[in-house]
Scaffold this active site. Structure first.
Site, PDB file in Angstrom:
ATOM      1  N   ARG A 165       0.872  -1.172   0.000  1.00 61.59           N
ATOM      2  CA  ARG A 165       0.000   0.000   0.000  1.00 61.59           C
ATOM      3  C   ARG A 165       0.907   1.219   0.000  1.00 61.59           C
ATOM      4  NH1 ARG A 165      -1.939  -3.522   4.023  1.00 61.59           N
ATOM      5  NH2 ARG A 165      -4.047  -4.345   3.628  1.00 61.59           N
ATOM      6  N   LYS A 187      -1.960  -2.799   8.030  1.00 63.65           N
ATOM      7  CA  LYS A 187      -3.166  -2.445   8.771  1.00 63.65           C
ATOM      8  C   LYS A 187      -3.225  -3.216  10.088  1.00 63.65           C
ATOM      9  CE  LYS A 187      -6.293  -1.043   5.028  1.00 63.65           C
ATOM     10  NZ  LYS A 187      -7.585  -1.319   4.367  1.00 63.65           N
ATOM     11  N   HIS A 255      -2.773   2.357  -5.764  1.00 55.27           N
ATOM     12  CA  HIS A 255      -3.339   1.125  -5.200  1.00 55.27           C
ATOM     13  C   HIS A 255      -3.607   0.098  -6.301  1.00 55.27           C
ATOM     14  CE1 HIS A 255      -4.672  -0.688  -1.487  1.00 55.27           C
ATOM     15  NE2 HIS A 255      -5.736  -1.182  -2.092  1.00 55.27           N
ATOM     16  N   ARG A 258      -0.794  -2.246  -6.633  1.00 58.52           N
ATOM     17  CA  ARG A 258      -0.851  -3.339  -5.654  1.00 58.52           C
ATOM     18  C   ARG A 258      -1.799  -4.436  -6.142  1.00 58.52           C
ATOM     19  NH1 ARG A 258      -0.937  -4.857  -0.011  1.00 58.52           N
ATOM     20  NH2 ARG A 258      -3.047  -5.294   0.756  1.00 58.52           N
ATOM     21  N   HIS A 281      -3.252  -9.502   4.034  1.00 57.60           N
ATOM     22  CA  HIS A 281      -4.683  -9.617   4.293  1.00 57.60           C
ATOM     23  C   HIS A 281      -4.906 -10.476   5.533  1.00 57.60           C
ATOM     24  CE1 HIS A 281      -5.859  -8.812  -0.188  1.00 57.60           C
ATOM     25  NE2 HIS A 281      -5.671  -7.697   0.502  1.00 57.60           N
ATOM     26  N   TYR A 290      -9.188 -11.900  -6.132  1.00 61.84           N
ATOM     27  CA  TYR A 290      -8.281 -11.890  -7.281  1.00 61.84           C
ATOM     28  C   TYR A 290      -8.505 -13.079  -8.207  1.00 61.84           C
ATOM     29  CZ  TYR A 290      -6.047  -8.013  -5.020  1.00 61.84           C
ATOM     30  OH  TYR A 290      -5.825  -6.787  -4.446  1.00 61.84           O
TER      31      TYR A 290
END
Length: 309
Positions: A165, A187, A255, A258, A281, A290
């Site tokens: 990110r 995150k 983004h 990514r 994730h 994806y």
């Protein structure tokens, strides 16, 4: 709605503050998430105060019914709030009432009868391999100052070549680059290890050789022209220039690089679990989107290439 400052009594207001502190200190949610959740609950309390005819108390919350929550959700939807935002509102309420239940203040079944709004599944827009390569190769042509050009190329290379990110790339320090494995904090404060492939390492080394500032091991790697921490807005503006120069769609953002990293890895046979770890994730279900992207691209290519397409 009733003014949120007068929507609750002192006890409920204090529990709201305690919940907010837990989200930051214990749950380690992102500041923007905490802000959004707090705003959602404040609006809910204001609605309840008007709905029940007085400040919300612990007794009010114990007597909460599914119908009260549905009425609030209906009002928010009438204010043109979309399904994604409504889902976040419901998540905020579950977080707050879950906190109250964990500390033994109260338990409610009202939320269990509320269905989460259906959110339209939107696929991330990935660039083609050629577009991604052209984006990186053209970056240096957008800037006359060699060190700034090298800096922007290094950041954009990290987004595509390491799947970072933009916030993660700009948070890197010299000490994160001590080996060919990047230590990335994502995150929720989760740390992951990402291989630093040769082209990305070369882009960073070029920047380090040209940067006019002393870059200490524990300080941010990428700097603005005055020496401060580089703003993500500058990289977004650079991508806007690249979109214009290369004729790329509006979806070609930092983004999107990514997304392209993940999509191209999957297309080359990468397994979902490994891609999940590389992207940071928390859930495999987030990464599974994806597979839909790759299938859509495959079908599109088939339709264009097949004689009966």
């Amino acid at each position: 709605m009733t003014d949120s400052a007068f929507a609750t009594d002192d006890f409920v207001r204090e529990r709201l503050s305690a919940w907010s502190r837990e989200m930051g200190a214990v749950k380690r949610l992102a500041p923007r998430t905490i802000e959004a959740y707090s705003r959602d609950i404040s609006q809910f309390m204001s609605f309840l105060a008007g709905h029940m005819g007085g400040p919300v108390t612990l007794k009010s919350l114990r007597e909460l019914r599914g119908a009260d929550i549905r009425a609030f959700m209906a009002q928010r939807r009438s204010e043109s709030l979309g399904s994604r935002s409504l889902a976040r509102v419901l998540s905020a309420m579950k977080s707050f009432f879950g906190f109250l239940e964990r500390e033994g203040t109260l338990s409610t079944e009202a939320l269990n009868v509320i269905r989460t709004p259906k959110i339209p599944r939107s696929l991330p827009k990935a660039l083609t391999v050629l577009e991604a390569r052209q984006t990186i190769a053209t970056t240096q042509e957008m800037e006359e100052r060699p060190w700034v050009a090298a800096r922007d190329m290094a950041v954009i290379s990290l987004c595509y070549g390491a799947g970072l990110r933009i916030s993660e790339a700009l948070a890197l320090t010299r000490s994160d680059l001590e080996t060919d494995i990047l230590r990335v904090t994502g995150k929720g404060g989760r740390t992951r290890m990402v291989p630093l492939i040769a082209p990305v390492r070369a882009a960073i080394e070029t920047y380090l050789g040209l940067a006019p500032f002393k870059l200490w091991p524990e300080e941010p790697l990428f700097r603005g022209v005055r020496g401060g921490v580089l703003s993500p807005r500058l990289i977004q503006l650079r991508m806007a220039q690249l979109r214009s120069a290369l004729g790329l769609p509006p979806s070609a953002t930092p983004h999107a690089l990514r997304h392209s990293f993940a999509t191209h890895l999957l297309g080359q046979g990468g397994d979902l679990r490994s891609i999940q770890e590389l992207l940071g994730h928390a859930s495999l279900s987030t990464t599974q989107i994806y597979t839909a992207v790759d299938t859509e691209r495959l079908l599109d290519s088939y339709a264009k290439a097949h004689p009966r397409g």
